[in-house]
Structures are given as C-alpha cells and as structure tokens.
Design an enzyme around this catalytic site. Structure first.
Site, PDB file in Angstrom:
ATOM      1  N   ASP A 222      -8.737  -2.784   3.803  1.00  0.00           N
ATOM      2  CA  ASP A 222      -8.902  -1.663   4.735  1.00  0.00           C
ATOM      3  C   ASP A 222      -8.642  -0.306   4.070  1.00  0.00           C
ATOM      4  O   ASP A 222      -9.155   0.719   4.538  1.00  0.00           O
ATOM      5  CB  ASP A 222      -7.916  -1.814   5.902  1.00  0.00           C
ATOM      6  CG  ASP A 222      -6.467  -1.793   5.384  1.00  0.00           C
ATOM      7  OD1 ASP A 222      -6.127  -2.661   4.550  1.00  0.00           O
ATOM      8  OD2 ASP A 222      -5.701  -0.905   5.794  1.00  0.00           O
TER       9      ASP A 222
ATOM     10  N   GLY B  51      -0.797  -3.171   5.433  1.00  0.00           N
ATOM     11  CA  GLY B  51      -0.734  -4.491   6.054  1.00  0.00           C
ATOM     12  C   GLY B  51      -1.895  -5.356   5.607  1.00  0.00           C
ATOM     13  O   GLY B  51      -2.611  -5.016   4.663  1.00  0.00           O
ATOM     14  N   THR B  52      -2.069  -6.467   6.272  1.00  0.00           N
ATOM     15  CA  THR B  52      -3.134  -7.394   5.878  1.00  0.00           C
ATOM     16  C   THR B  52      -4.491  -6.777   6.251  1.00  0.00           C
ATOM     17  O   THR B  52      -4.851  -6.673   7.422  1.00  0.00           O
ATOM     18  CB  THR B  52      -2.941  -8.760   6.557  1.00  0.00           C
ATOM     19  OG1 THR B  52      -2.709  -8.574   7.945  1.00  0.00           O
ATOM     20  CG2 THR B  52      -1.737  -9.484   5.963  1.00  0.00           C
ATOM     21  N   GLY B  53      -5.215  -6.380   5.202  1.00  0.00           N
ATOM     22  CA  GLY B  53      -6.403  -5.572   5.398  1.00  0.00           C
ATOM     23  C   GLY B  53      -7.466  -6.205   6.271  1.00  0.00           C
ATOM     24  O   GLY B  53      -8.123  -5.524   7.074  1.00  0.00           O
TER      25      GLY B  53
ATOM     26  N   THR C 279       0.862  -1.178   0.000  1.00  0.00           N
ATOM     27  CA  THR C 279       0.000   0.000   0.000  1.00  0.00           C
ATOM     28  C   THR C 279       0.896   1.225   0.000  1.00  0.00           C
ATOM     29  O   THR C 279       2.022   1.161   0.484  1.00  0.00           O
ATOM     30  CB  THR C 279      -0.875  -0.002   1.280  1.00  0.00           C
ATOM     31  OG1 THR C 279      -1.879  -0.995   1.163  1.00  0.00           O
ATOM     32  CG2 THR C 279      -1.566   1.330   1.520  1.00  0.00           C
TER      33      THR C 279
HETATM   34  N1  ASP Z   1      -3.835  -3.079   3.331  1.00  0.00           N
HETATM   35  C1  ASP Z   1      -3.811  -3.522   1.962  1.00  0.00           C
HETATM   36  C2  ASP Z   1      -5.003  -4.396   1.704  1.00  0.00           C
HETATM   37  O1  ASP Z   1      -5.298  -5.245   2.515  1.00  0.00           O
HETATM   38  C3  ASP Z   1      -2.565  -4.264   1.576  1.00  0.00           C
HETATM   39  C4  ASP Z   1      -1.275  -3.751   2.175  1.00  0.00           C
HETATM   40  O2  ASP Z   1      -1.224  -2.683   2.773  1.00  0.00           O
HETATM   41  O3  ASP Z   1      -0.239  -4.410   2.068  1.00  0.00           O
HETATM   42  O4  ASP Z   1      -5.596  -4.280   0.656  1.00  0.00           O
END
Ligand code: ASP
Length: 275
Positions: A176, A196-198, A145
């Site tokens: 997210d 991060g992992t949304g 992101t």
């Molecule tokens: N937050 C982003 C999503 O989940 C991905 C990322 O930030 O690495 O789409």
C-alpha cells in the site's frame, strides 16, 4: 512487544519531530518537511525502510515510497525500486519532474540515475536488519513502514510514506505504501500515512477511505476507527497517522504497538510505542 525497550527509537523519533517542527516554524512547507523526515528514517537503518529493509524472496531489496501535497493534490511515488538511498526523494522527484504519479522497477531506477539521486554503492554491505534496536524481535519484525504527516504555517498539509515492505515478500510485490489513496493521502482537510499489512490496507481503501469519511462529516477519530475495524475484519493489522487542517494530530493502530512521535505549536514533543 510490550515490555521491550524502545527508548532508542523513541528518542530518535522525538528528535526528528522536534527538527520537523523547527523547520515548519521557520516557514518550510509541509511537503519539504515530510520528505526530510522520511528520508532521515530511510537513511538511518533503524526502521523497515531504506537502509533497514530486508530482501525479497529473490534475495534483493525492493522499496516502495510515496508523497502527496494536499493543496495542489500533486503526488509522486516509486514502487519496487532497487538501489537508491532515499526512495522518498525519488518519489518527490517524480512529483516534481514528470507528468506521472508513479514509476516502478527499472524505470524508477533509470529516472533516479538520470536525476542524480544517491545510489547504494555496495548493496551487499549497505542494508542492515535493525538488530540491536529491536533486540530479540527480529524474527517477529515481519513488516514495517515509516511515515510523516505535517501541517505548515501556510495551512498546507502533506503526507509521505516509505517501506521495505513485508518480510519474505515475493519479487515484484508492491504494498500500500507507494499507492496514492491507500498508503498515502493529503487534501485540504487531512494528511494521512498508513502502516500495516499492505494487502489488507489496499483492500480497505486505507487512507482515502478515512479522507472520504471525514469529507462526509465523520470525525477523524471515527473515520480511523471504522477503517481500522475493516482492516481487522479482513485479517490485517495496521496503524495510521493523521494531521488535520485545524491542527489536530490523530494516531491509532490495531497492531501490538506503533512507534510514533508528535509535536505541534501548542503541545510539546511526545514519543511512544504503546498507549
Ligand atoms: N504497509 C507495508 C507494506 O505492506 C508494511 C508495513 O507498514 O508494515 O508494504
């Protein structure tokens, strides 16, 4: 991964931070500067956002972005939008030109066309996986992101976030990043952008959880630690950038690293990936 050479990306981030700082010093609003900064990162193909995004499992690129102005609490977002060069600018358009906060899918694209935002002419040849920047990392680059937070000379805070999402995401999956609250938040005290992992960020509350903890008296550092710990407890990894009304910058992550840059009127540009 530690040991890899991120100097090209770090140099680019440092240049963008310096440009953003120059614009802020010239009196440009935080909202304009975060949109500009994120749009530059979307357009260059070096990050997992805009041009650097990977297709979903149905084989095409869907993008998410959001932007928020702290003082007015005005916000705009697009989710699962297809075929625009700068999702963050379309999100800003939603803020500016509609009574809504978020447009998704076909409706978001129709709005972008109506408002004259730049479209991707040849999607088959436009998107690039950031190979060469990340070298051997490409198979490990599962998500990414771009985000920007800023405090302007008028005391205004703003935050913006844009992403290509997670590698191998299902068609229609929304993370997210376009969500005002989890992925992006700005008020009178803080401006926050998450990566991060949304799914885990959403389930922890993400950015607005930090804002609420700060409003309740926690230090920004403590609030960040607590929310990152909750994301980790849920099984996710994440990173966050925060600007505060008193001019502080906080950046933290529980992932392997986070490419980032910062600058203020009292401290020179700083860009790094690891601690
Ligand atoms: N937050 C982003 C999503 O989940 C991905 C990322 O930030 O690495 O789409």
């Amino acid at each position: 991964m530690a040991g890899r050479d991120y100097s090209v990306v770090e140099k680019h981030l440092a240049e963008l931070a310096a440009e953003g700082e120059a614009r802020l010093q010239a009196g440009t609003s935080a909202l304009d500067v975060v949109e500009f900064t994120v749009a530059e990162m979307e357009s260059c193909g070096m990050y997992v956002a805009g041009k650097g995004s990977a297709p979903n499992t149905a084989g095409y690129v869907e993008l998410d972005a959001s932007i928020m102005d702290g003082a007015s609490r005005e916000a705009g977002a697009v989710a699962a939008i297809v075929g625009v060069v700068n999702p963050i600018s379309v999100a800003r358009g939603v803020l500016r030109a509609t009574p809504h906060v978020m447009l998704a899918g076909q409706g978001a694209l129709a709005f972008a066309k109506l408002e004259g935002f730049e479209l991707v002419e040849d999607p088959d040849n436009y998107y690039v996986l950031p190979v060469g920047i990340y070298e051997h990392e490409i198979h490990e680059q599962k998500h990414g992101t771009v985000g920007a937070v800023a405090l302007d000379t008028h005391g205004g805070l703003a935050a913006a976030t844009s992403t290509g999402g997670t590698l191998g995401k299902l068609e229609g999956r929304i993370g997210d990043s376009p969500l005002i609250g989890p992925g992006t938040w700005a008020d009178d005290d803080v401006a926050i952008s998450f990566t991060g992992t949304g799914e885990h960020i959403i389930r922890s509350g993400g950015a607005i959880s930090i804002a609420h903890k700060v409003a309740a008296g926690a230090t920004v550092a403590t609030a960040i630690d607590e929310v990152l710990a909750e994301i980790e407890r849920l099984g996710g990894d994440a990173g966050v950038i925060v600007a505060t009304a008193d001019g502080r910058i906080e950046m933290a992550y529980n992932s392997d690293g986070m490419k980032r840059a910062a600058v203020s009127s009292s401290s020179p540009v700083y860009a790094t990936t690891f601690d």
